[in-house]
Design an enzyme around this catalytic site. Sequence first.
Site, mmCIF file in Angstrom:
data_model
loop_
_atom_site.group_PDB
_atom_site.id
_atom_site.type_symbol
_atom_site.label_atom_id
_atom_site.label_comp_id
_atom_site.label_asym_id
_atom_site.label_seq_id
_atom_site.Cartn_x
_atom_site.Cartn_y
_atom_site.Cartn_z
ATOM 1 N N ASP A 227 -11.087 0.210 -8.582
ATOM 2 C CA ASP A 227 -10.330 -1.037 -8.413
ATOM 3 C C ASP A 227 -11.248 -2.113 -7.857
ATOM 4 O O ASP A 227 -12.313 -1.829 -7.313
ATOM 5 C CB ASP A 227 -9.102 -0.842 -7.514
ATOM 6 C CG ASP A 227 -9.451 -0.253 -6.152
ATOM 7 O OD1 ASP A 227 -10.474 -0.648 -5.575
ATOM 8 O OD2 ASP A 227 -8.696 0.609 -5.667
ATOM 9 N N LYS B 67 -7.059 -2.987 -11.983
ATOM 10 C CA LYS B 67 -5.793 -2.269 -12.128
ATOM 11 C C LYS B 67 -4.633 -3.125 -11.644
ATOM 12 O O LYS B 67 -4.794 -3.992 -10.783
ATOM 13 C CB LYS B 67 -5.815 -0.948 -11.355
ATOM 14 C CG LYS B 67 -5.789 -1.095 -9.838
ATOM 15 C CD LYS B 67 -5.748 0.248 -9.140
ATOM 16 C CE LYS B 67 -5.729 0.059 -7.624
ATOM 17 N NZ LYS B 67 -5.733 1.325 -6.899
ATOM 18 N N ALA C 151 -4.317 10.672 -6.769
ATOM 19 C CA ALA C 151 -5.350 10.726 -7.814
ATOM 20 C C ALA C 151 -4.949 10.006 -9.106
ATOM 21 O O ALA C 151 -5.628 10.155 -10.117
ATOM 22 C CB ALA C 151 -5.748 12.172 -8.124
ATOM 23 N N GLY C 152 -3.892 9.214 -9.063
ATOM 24 C CA GLY C 152 -3.470 8.487 -10.257
ATOM 25 C C GLY C 152 -4.486 7.456 -10.708
ATOM 26 O O GLY C 152 -4.836 7.371 -11.892
ATOM 27 N N ASP D 196 -5.550 9.862 -2.979
ATOM 28 C CA ASP D 196 -4.253 10.338 -2.515
ATOM 29 C C ASP D 196 -3.580 11.142 -3.632
ATOM 30 O O ASP D 196 -3.748 12.356 -3.733
ATOM 31 C CB ASP D 196 -3.402 9.159 -2.069
ATOM 32 C CG ASP D 196 -2.120 9.582 -1.351
ATOM 33 O OD1 ASP D 196 -1.814 10.793 -1.342
ATOM 34 O OD2 ASP D 196 -1.420 8.723 -0.810
ATOM 35 N N ASP E 210 -14.896 5.804 -4.312
ATOM 36 C CA ASP E 210 -13.711 5.319 -3.606
ATOM 37 C C ASP E 210 -13.740 5.827 -2.169
ATOM 38 O O ASP E 210 -14.523 6.733 -1.838
ATOM 39 C CB ASP E 210 -12.438 5.789 -4.313
ATOM 40 C CG ASP E 210 -11.285 4.793 -4.175
ATOM 41 O OD1 ASP E 210 -11.392 3.885 -3.327
ATOM 42 O OD2 ASP E 210 -10.301 4.914 -4.911
ATOM 43 N N GLN F 73 -2.535 0.225 5.754
ATOM 44 C CA GLN F 73 -1.663 -0.852 6.239
ATOM 45 C C GLN F 73 -2.475 -1.749 7.179
ATOM 46 O O GLN F 73 -2.294 -1.749 8.381
ATOM 47 C CB GLN F 73 -0.460 -0.269 6.975
ATOM 48 C CG GLN F 73 0.397 0.667 6.132
ATOM 49 C CD GLN F 73 1.530 1.266 6.934
ATOM 50 O OE1 GLN F 73 2.227 0.583 7.681
ATOM 51 N NE2 GLN F 73 1.706 2.579 6.795
ATOM 52 N N ARG G 253 -0.606 -2.483 -10.317
ATOM 53 C CA ARG G 253 0.334 -1.440 -9.909
ATOM 54 C C ARG G 253 1.780 -1.852 -10.173
ATOM 55 O O ARG G 253 2.134 -3.021 -10.058
ATOM 56 C CB ARG G 253 0.190 -1.148 -8.406
ATOM 57 C CG ARG G 253 -1.083 -0.413 -8.019
ATOM 58 C CD ARG G 253 -0.985 0.010 -6.563
ATOM 59 N NE ARG G 253 -2.205 0.644 -6.071
ATOM 60 C CZ ARG G 253 -2.471 1.924 -6.197
ATOM 61 N NH1 ARG G 253 -1.623 2.718 -6.816
ATOM 62 N NH2 ARG G 253 -3.591 2.431 -5.700
#
Length: 311
Positions: free
Chosen positions: A170, A193, A225-226, A223, A219, A98, A195
Amino acid sequence: MSDKNFRVFSGTRSKYLAEKICQELGMELGNLQITYFADGEFEVCYEESIRGKDVFLVQSTFANSDNLMELLLMVDAAKRASARTVTAVVPYFGWARQDRKDKPRVSIGAKLVADLLSVAGIDRLITIDLHADQEQGFFNIPVDHLYASTILMPYLKSLNLENICIASPDVGGSKRASAYAKYFNCPLVLCNKQRKRANEVASMQIIGDVEGMDVILVDDMVDTAGTITKAANIMKENGAKSVRAIASHGIMSGPADERVESCDLLEMVFTDTIPYKGTCSKVKQISVAGLLAQTICSVMENKSISSQYLF
């Protein structure tokens, strides 16, 4: 170090790493007591004198929020106990995703956490691979921003891969991946990518050629892993010889273990900024304890830490 006029303390969830750091420093971990009340509230108390000493507090702020609150109370207690300086050693800086207002009416959690730590009274922050480099500017104190590449690159080099290719899962991670590609003097491939929502990837396309290559996906964190497993499968579908992944922070929440185990990745390499308690056979961890211990020594001796960076 000959000068031991400093102490290292740890919060509850980062004790495993603090003990390794102290082992590297040749000293005992400081004695800190955290007392819990029936309603979940807790109190921090130093069980030894820290008056006039430089104090290093090791605590990552991964879930849950108790870790951040522990760190804030540790800082407050140290200031009230007349510590000379208080340095927060936060290997994984939570809420870092964030970092900007990318849509109306959203919080900027990284700035809020920076403000909380500053108001609590830290004199310096030591952290590893912030989600965005500009977050260093959220602080008005010195920030030693370390890079996990310092320990991950030598590991990759030890694999002696013939046709190495660096890939970013990404476009946002292209700068990081580009640095790895420059170091290895090898091709760079990007994944574009899109989302549906947070932690859910709708579609992904490869920008570049991976035919016959040993692909390394780079990376800062994994988190659910998607993204990284989808990228690995696409690389393999497009003719990659092998696919590995490295990341600084292994959050590995929800279905992450199952996704990594069943995807085309040969291995997933993390540092130990966050403890891994899963069961995935493909996960390997490399410790950052030596890197953090060396940085603490450099801070105490007023030495530059830039020599620790590979890029």
